[in-house]
Design a protein around this motif. Structure first.
Motif, short mmCIF file in Angstrom:
data_model
loop_
_atom_site.label_atom_id
_atom_site.label_comp_id
_atom_site.label_asym_id
_atom_site.label_seq_id
_atom_site.Cartn_x
_atom_site.Cartn_y
_atom_site.Cartn_z
N ALA A 16 -13.48 -0.22 6.07
CA ALA A 16 -12.06 -0.10 6.38
C ALA A 16 -11.25 -0.11 5.09
O ALA A 16 -11.40 -0.99 4.25
N THR A 17 -10.40 0.88 4.93
CA THR A 17 -9.51 0.94 3.78
C THR A 17 -8.07 0.91 4.27
O THR A 17 -7.77 1.36 5.37
N ARG A 18 -7.20 0.38 3.44
CA ARG A 18 -5.79 0.31 3.79
C ARG A 18 -5.11 1.62 3.52
O ARG A 18 -5.40 2.31 2.54
N LYS A 19 -4.18 1.98 4.37
CA LYS A 19 -3.39 3.19 4.19
C LYS A 19 -1.95 2.75 3.99
O LYS A 19 -1.43 1.95 4.76
N ARG A 20 -1.34 3.23 2.95
CA ARG A 20 0.06 2.89 2.69
C ARG A 20 0.93 4.09 3.03
O ARG A 20 0.59 5.23 2.73
N TYR A 21 2.05 3.83 3.68
CA TYR A 21 2.96 4.87 4.12
C TYR A 21 4.29 4.72 3.40
O TYR A 21 4.76 3.60 3.17
N THR A 22 4.92 5.83 3.09
CA THR A 22 6.26 5.79 2.53
C THR A 22 7.24 5.48 3.66
O THR A 22 6.89 5.56 4.84
#
Length: 85
Positions: A16-22
């Motif tokens: 599992a990897t983190r996804k960053r959103y603007t």
């Protein structure tokens, strides 16, 4: 003693990897989920799944929507992407 590189999977054992959103991406996802709920009569959980986020994330972002819109307005007024010194 020479150093060796160990190849590890991205995200560790779980993968599992983190996804960053603007801020703009968050607002677009919220608008899309709202559209799915109203037009296709989907539940909040199902619309979040279709959008690719968790239901708890959708709930958190929905409560933050006024703040997100203010931040998006401020960011669009900036002349540079970098905050600078």
């Amino acid at each position: 003693m020479p150093r060796t590189a160990v190849a590890r999977r991205l995200g560790g054992d779980s993968g599992a990897t983190r996804k960053r959103y603007t801020v703009r991406q968050k607002i677009n996802i919220l608008e899309e989920c709202s559209r799915l709920q109203s037009e296709l009569n989907l539940s909040a959980v199902k619309s979040a799944t279709v959008a690719g986020i968790s239901a708890s994330t959708l709930r958190d972002w929905t409560s933050q929507l006024p703040e997100l819109r203010e931040r998006a307005k401020k960011e669009s007024a900036k002349k540079s992407f970098d905050n600078g010194p």
